[in-house]
Design an enzyme around this catalytic site. Structure first.
Site, PDB file in Angstrom:
ATOM      1  N   HIS A  73     148.345  32.859  68.211  1.00  0.00           N
ATOM      2  CA  HIS A  73     149.077  32.304  67.073  1.00  0.00           C
ATOM      3  C   HIS A  73     149.463  33.355  66.044  1.00  0.00           C
ATOM      4  O   HIS A  73     150.469  33.217  65.359  1.00  0.00           O
ATOM      5  CB  HIS A  73     148.271  31.185  66.398  1.00  0.00           C
ATOM      6  N   ASP A  74     148.684  34.429  65.929  1.00  0.00           N
ATOM      7  CA  ASP A  74     148.952  35.458  64.915  1.00  0.00           C
ATOM      8  C   ASP A  74     149.604  36.716  65.479  1.00  0.00           C
ATOM      9  O   ASP A  74     149.606  37.757  64.809  1.00  0.00           O
ATOM     10  CB  ASP A  74     147.656  35.847  64.205  1.00  0.00           C
ATOM     11  N   LYS A 116     151.679  38.934  63.278  1.00  0.00           N
ATOM     12  CA  LYS A 116     151.123  39.793  62.222  1.00  0.00           C
ATOM     13  C   LYS A 116     151.212  41.272  62.582  1.00  0.00           C
ATOM     14  O   LYS A 116     151.058  42.128  61.699  1.00  0.00           O
ATOM     15  CB  LYS A 116     149.676  39.403  61.932  1.00  0.00           C
ATOM     16  N   HIS A 161     155.465  36.513  59.643  1.00  0.00           N
ATOM     17  CA  HIS A 161     154.649  36.648  60.850  1.00  0.00           C
ATOM     18  C   HIS A 161     154.768  35.425  61.754  1.00  0.00           C
ATOM     19  O   HIS A 161     154.700  35.539  62.984  1.00  0.00           O
ATOM     20  CB  HIS A 161     153.182  36.943  60.500  1.00  0.00           C
ATOM     21  N   HIS A 203     151.680  27.157  62.935  1.00  0.00           N
ATOM     22  CA  HIS A 203     150.312  26.931  62.455  1.00  0.00           C
ATOM     23  C   HIS A 203     150.173  26.991  60.930  1.00  0.00           C
ATOM     24  O   HIS A 203     149.122  26.654  60.399  1.00  0.00           O
ATOM     25  CB  HIS A 203     149.339  27.915  63.108  1.00  0.00           C
ATOM     26  N   HIS A 204     151.241  27.400  60.220  1.00  0.00           N
ATOM     27  CA  HIS A 204     151.211  27.354  58.749  1.00  0.00           C
ATOM     28  C   HIS A 204     152.092  26.241  58.189  1.00  0.00           C
ATOM     29  O   HIS A 204     152.332  26.195  56.978  1.00  0.00           O
ATOM     30  CB  HIS A 204     151.634  28.697  58.157  1.00  0.00           C
ATOM     31  N   ASP A 240     142.322  27.526  62.581  1.00  0.00           N
ATOM     32  CA  ASP A 240     142.692  28.758  61.886  1.00  0.00           C
ATOM     33  C   ASP A 240     142.220  28.704  60.434  1.00  0.00           C
ATOM     34  O   ASP A 240     141.664  29.679  59.906  1.00  0.00           O
ATOM     35  CB  ASP A 240     144.211  28.931  61.949  1.00  0.00           C
TER      36      ASP A 240
END
Length: 437
Positions: A311-312, A315, A340, A364-365, A393
């Site tokens: 998911h990240d 970044k 990101h 996811h954000h 998360d």
């Protein structure tokens, strides 16, 4: 299911991000290096090892990002990108380092940072290279690449005259795949910076210093082909590079190896910051447990775990100066941080075998109240799988140290999450998280 070459080639764009290189750098370096290998007449097996050394040469590059940011007080991605265009002379290197270190900071702070580099420059350079090369070789080993590929990645920064790192190897003591990979890297950087002639001139200038003179001659021979340079700018280059993969690598991947690739790149992601060590794995494992708690079958739970582990991945395209900032972010920094999620979607969307998780992972954000990012989705557009990843998360971030605060206890974290239930977090997912814990 895709082949290993297809997936590794697509994931190489994530490595380009963290090195601050234009998209497709590893793909182009692979094309250049394979043409050099062919000009040398390397046998098929050696070309296979060379192929993956080229694509994965930057596999450990995220591991020194935070340290570069700390030592030079600079954007790690911009610093790495600029450093690759510096010549071989000590004067050019010092000029670059001094001009970039703590630029824009108060004079006393700049002098202190520069003084540290003057006193400990050799030790610092060794530390950064060892960190990068060791991590890259270790991850390649977990992906079951050959010892030649792992050693090739580890020795990427050795120089023909013995001035390189980490082992100060000289001449033919440097693995051939490492010698070709370093040459291909520099050629692509200077080709993108100033064109074909500049790339060849730089290779000749470093011949006998950084580069094996025989390899520079092989490069010159390969570059006589009219397609050598034009293919570097072709939109079909990635497909061409995939077709250069070893013949025994055309079988479709099994689920276990696809999990291994996701976990490996989870390590690349987490190495970007000391505050995220193990984060991707923990979010992935917790999401997988929650998926099963919601009644998803084992295949779907496995699929969701991959999305959570990755998911990240976006970044890697965010400066460590932002990720490591011990205070609140200003608006410009928040804008970069929010990219990101967009990077995550773009990277995973390139990978055929993982494209179906791109939207799930990248969201996811997003928040149930519609104020999340990157798309400000309404609650009705946020699926159960994304809500699970968001919850896991959120929990792992709260219970881990961050640059701006210490880790919360489990009780403190859950109390914070209770306050966000219904606005940022799905109440059912939060309840399932509590049961999972």
């Amino acid at each position: 299911m895709a082949t290993r070459a297809e997936i590794i080639a697509a994931f190489s764009y994530a490595l380009d991000l963290t090195e601050g290189q234009p998209a497709g750098h590893c793909i182009r370096a692979c094309w250049i290096g394979m043409q050099v290998g062919r000009a040398l007449g390397l046998p098929r097996r050696d070309l296979g090892d060379l192929y993956y050394t080229l694509l994965l040469k930057d596999l450990g590059c995220s591991s020194n990002a935070a340290r570069i940011c700390e030592l030079y007080e600079a954007d790690d991605r911009a610093f790495k990108q600029g450093y690759k265009t510096v010549g071989t002379s000590l004067a050019a290197t010092l000029h670059f380092v001094f001009s970039k270190t703590a630029r824009g900071k108060p004079l006393g702070r700049r002098l202190s940072a520069i003084g540290n580099i003057l006193r400990n420059g050799d030790e610092i350079a060794q530390e950064l290279i060892v960190s990068r090369c060791t991590r890259g070789a270790d991850i390649a080993r977990t992906l079951r690449f050959s010892p030649v590929v792992c050693e090739g990645i580890y020795r990427l920064d050795e120089h023909w005259d013995g001035s390189g790192r980490p082992g100060r190897l000289q001449g033919f003591a440097i693995p051939l795949v490492s010698r070709i990979a370093l040459l291909a890297q520099v050629v692509d950087v200077f080709h993108g910076h100033a064109g074909p002639e500049a790339a060849l001139d730089e290779a000749r200038r470093r011949s006998g210093i950084w580069f094996d003179p025989d390899l520079v001659r092989a490069l010159e021979e390969a570059a006589l082909s009219p397609t050598f340079w034009t293919n570097l700018g072709s939109p079909t280059l990635e497909g061409r590079v995939v077709r250069l993969a070893p013949m025994d690598d055309t079988e479709r991947l099994g689920e276990d190896y696809l999990d291994a690739i996701a976990d490996a790149f989870g390590q690349v992601i987490d190495a970007k910051s000391p505050f995220t060590a193990g984060h991707s794995q923990r979010v992935g494992d917790l999401s997988g447990r929650m998926a099963r708690a919601f009644g998803l079958d084992s295949d779907r739970a496995r699929w969701l775990r991959r999305a959570a582990v990755l998911h990240d991945v976006g970044k890697l395209g965010v400066s460590s100066a932002i990720l490591e900032k011990p205070a609140g972010l200003d608006e410009r920094e928040w804008q970069e941080m929010r990219t990101h999620a967009t990077h995550t979607r773009a990277i995973l969307g390139r990978i055929g075998a993982l494209a179906d998780i791109a939207d799930i992972a990248a969201a996811h954000h997003e928040r149930l109240d519609g104020t999340g990012y990157p798309l400000a989705l309404p609650a009705a557009a946020i699926g159960r799988e994304t809500r699970i990843i968001t919850t896991c998360d959120y929990y792992d971030a709260l219970t881990s140290d961050r640059p701006y605060r210490a880790a919360m206890s489990v009780d403190e974290a859950l109390a914070t999450m209770d306050a966000a239930a219904g606005t940022a977090l799905d109440p059912d997912c939060l309840a399932a998280l509590k049961r999972s814990l």
